[in-house]
Structures are given as C-alpha cells and as structure tokens.
Scaffold this motif. Structure first.
Motif, short mmCIF file in Angstrom:
data_model
loop_
_atom_site.label_atom_id
_atom_site.label_comp_id
_atom_site.label_asym_id
_atom_site.label_seq_id
_atom_site.Cartn_x
_atom_site.Cartn_y
_atom_site.Cartn_z
N SER A 123 29.85 2.70 -5.41
CA SER A 123 28.59 3.46 -5.00
C SER A 123 27.32 1.43 -5.08
O SER A 123 26.37 2.48 -4.65
N LEU A 124 27.49 0.79 -5.54
CA LEU A 124 27.06 -0.19 -5.88
C LEU A 124 26.82 -0.87 -4.34
O LEU A 124 27.96 -1.00 -3.44
N LEU A 125 25.72 -1.95 -3.65
CA LEU A 125 25.97 -2.35 -2.96
C LEU A 125 26.60 -3.24 -2.27
O LEU A 125 25.85 -4.92 -1.94
N GLY A 126 28.14 -3.58 -2.28
CA GLY A 126 28.96 -4.70 -2.56
C GLY A 126 29.75 -4.99 -3.33
O GLY A 126 30.40 -3.37 -4.05
N LYS A 127 30.11 -5.47 -3.56
CA LYS A 127 32.00 -6.18 -4.45
C LYS A 127 32.01 -7.48 -5.09
O LYS A 127 33.04 -7.37 -5.92
N GLU A 224 34.42 -1.10 -11.70
CA GLU A 224 34.63 -0.59 -11.18
C GLU A 224 33.25 0.90 -10.97
O GLU A 224 32.07 0.08 -11.28
N SER A 225 33.13 1.68 -10.11
CA SER A 225 32.20 2.09 -9.59
C SER A 225 31.69 3.52 -9.65
O SER A 225 32.88 3.54 -8.69
N ALA A 269 27.32 4.95 -12.93
CA ALA A 269 28.40 3.96 -14.28
C ALA A 269 29.36 3.05 -13.31
O ALA A 269 29.63 3.36 -12.66
N HIS A 270 29.19 2.10 -13.85
CA HIS A 270 29.67 0.33 -13.49
C HIS A 270 30.31 -0.46 -13.86
O HIS A 270 29.51 -0.45 -15.34
#
Length: 350
Positions: A123-127, A224-225, A269-270
């Motif tokens: 969900s975050l924009l990248g790795k 984790e995301s 949550a990440h």
C-alpha cells in the motif's frame, strides 16, 4: 413443415479472466460489459478511457473481429473528441496516466497464508523508504517550513524513484518532526540521482541542515504493508526484536497490523526494517548535520481519527504487548499530525 431457425449460440469470451457472452447489435452498450468486467483495483483507476479501450480490444479479439456499428461509431466519436482536446487538458490527461501507471506497477510481494503463497499489493508507494525524526527549535520553525516545503521537497520529488514525501509534526513534542520518503525500489538509495543531491546541497539546504537536531535517519526496506493513502494522524514505533525472536515477531506484527488497518478510524499499518546501504563515505549533508542515528524496526500506524490511533498504541501496540510478541522492552513511540505531503506529479503540475 419447416422448423423455426434457432438463434445462434455465441461462444463466451474470456475477458479479465472471466467468461462473458459478447454483445450483438441488439445487446446492451459496450460500457455495460466493461462495468461488469473491470472489477477490483483496476476498475478504480481514474483513467476510464484506457480501461474502455482495453476491454473493447479484448472483446473484439474474442468475437473474431466482429463489432457492432454502434460500437464503431462510439470509437470514432471518441477519437474526434480526443483530437479537439486543448494542450492544457492533454497535459492533465498525461499526469493522470502517470498516476495510473504508479497504481498498476505498485510493488507486489508474496505472502504466506495457510501454507499457500498469495500475491498482494503493497500500500505504500514503493518497496523502500527513508524514515527520519528530528527536532527544530521554535525560532527556526518558520524558515524551516518554508525551505522544506518550497525547495527541499520539490528537489527530492525530482529524483527518479521518489514517489511520495510527507512531513508530520509531533503532537507531544513542540519541536519534533517525522518525515517519510516512499521509494520505488531499495536501489534508489544508492542511485546517482539521490547521491548527487546528498553530496551537493543547495545554499539554503546548507544553511538549514545544522538545525536538524537529534537526527534519526533510517534507510529501510518495506516488510509488511496494509491499507494505504495519507491520513491526518500517524503513530511511529521504533523497536528492536529480542535475540532469536525476529521471525516470530514479524509474523505476529503482520497479523496485528493487518487487523488494525481494517478498523474504523485507521487507514494503514506498515512495518519497515532498516537496511543501511554500504557507502564509501558519509555524504556532504551528513557531514553538515553531524552523525545521524538510525532506528531498527519501524511500525507506522495511520488514521483519520487520532483517538483511535492512540487507542491502538495504548493496547495492541503498547510496549507490554510488543514485548509479549518478541520485541525488546524499550520501544520509542511518537504521535504526529500531517503537515505537508508531495508527489512528483505535484512538482510537474507546478
């Protein structure tokens, strides 16, 4: 006596992995087919025209090249309309297309569930990400906000691989800040574009860097995301696993964070883990600031209801709860509210 001719059965078409009967000239409009087939994440992408074209192409291929006259006329009308678009409108469409490509190409990872690997979207924009905490004295806050919003963020968003930056102000420390840069790949951290900026700060950056007090700068991999988006409230937890408990702690956190991200009031949550690249020497910016610290593991919990975020920190993510999951008993917890966010599209639009 002649038998009445039976209507010809049309072979179902395979579109987006599902079976559908192609429309004839007396069937419903093509858009209805697309509404039925464009399900899931891709159906929510803003560029509907691109979806329509893709669906029509697949439909046409499945029907052996046969198309209704109405559908062909609709295609021709859309082409004529596209030719009349103004340059400004075209520029907006191009920006939307770039945004769509980010959503389509978002990193994917394999998660284990019941012994079977399943593919999910991060969900975050990248790795990868850069997570930073520091303090700024009250007399410097005004100029800091001006510099960070109008020069530093646009500069960082101009680096290939930087997908979003967000700045947060502490709700418990009048001088505290948290900044998160979301990166397409871990390799962006050692890319020429990024290192060139770190080693050639602008005069204004050179002036402001010494005012970053107590800098904690972690270059991270995204582990984790869950959830997504940018909310108004954020909690950060800096923690470390107990010796030999790394795998168990990660598994427990994945389960806890996945559950929390679905609760009302919360949005994401990440879990990040610091993995500092091996570089030959400190960058110029680091030399100006002095020695930076680094976190180990980082939990980010975001939401639109600050009370719900705080409640999660007080219970399932409290120091006692984290210790029971396998974390050391000295986590650092911070609470923040959103101050500013920017993406490369914002820079291009300006």
């Amino acid at each position: 006596m002649m038998k009445s001719e039976q209507p010809k059965q049309t072979k179902p078409a395979q579109i987006f992995g599902q079976s559908f009967t192609p429309f004839t000239s007396k069937s419903a409009p093509t858009d209805r087919l697309l509404s039925a087939t464009c399900v899931g994440r891709r159906a929510r992408i803003p560029d509907r025209a691109r979806q329509r074209r893709t669906g029509i192409e697949q439909l046409n291929a499945s029907c052996g090249g046969r198309r209704t006259k109405t559908a062909k006329r609709n295609d021709e009308s859309r082409e004529r309309a596209a030719q009349r678009w103004s340059p400004r409108f075209r520029a907006g469409v191009e920006r939307a297309t770039r945004a769509e490509s980010w959503l389509i190409d978002r990193p994917r990872v394999l998660k284990q569930s019941g012994g079977n690997a399943r593919e999910i979207s991060m969900s975050l924009l990248g790795k990868a990400a850069v997570a930073m905490w520091w303090s700024v004295r009250p007399e410097q806050r005004s100029e800091f906000g001006d510099w960070h919003s109008h020069e530093h963020f646009p500069e960082r968003m101009g680096i290939p691989g930087f997908r979003r930056g967000s700045r947060w102000t502490s709700t418990t420390d009048a001088e505290g800040f948290f900044v998160l840069y979301e990166l397409a790949e871990y390799e962006v951290l050692t890319s020429k574009g990024y290192l060139d900026r770190l080693n050639a700060p602008t005069p204004w950056s050179t002036k402001m860097m010494p005012h970053h007090l107590g800098m904690i700068r972690s270059q991270c991999r995204l582990i984790e995301s869950f959830g997504g988006g940018v909310a108004t409230s954020l909690a950060t937890i800096r923690l470390s696993p107990q010796a030999g408990c790394e795998a168990d702690l990660q598994a427990h956190l994945a389960n806890t964070l996945g559950t929390l991200a679905q609760k009302p009031g919360l949005t994401g949550a990440h879990l990040l883990r610091t993995d500092t690249p091996r570089t030959s020497a400190p960058t110029t910016e680091q030399q100006i600031r002095g020695k930076d610290g680094a976190a180990d593991w980082i939990v980010l919990l975001s939401g639109y209801d600050a009370d719900v975020v705080e409640a999660a920190i007080a219970s399932p993510l409290s120091p006692g709860s984290l210790g029971a999951l396998g974390a050391q008993n000295n986590p650092t917890i911070g609470s923040y509210r959103l101050a500013f966010t920017m993406t490369p599209q914002d820079v291009a639009a300006g």
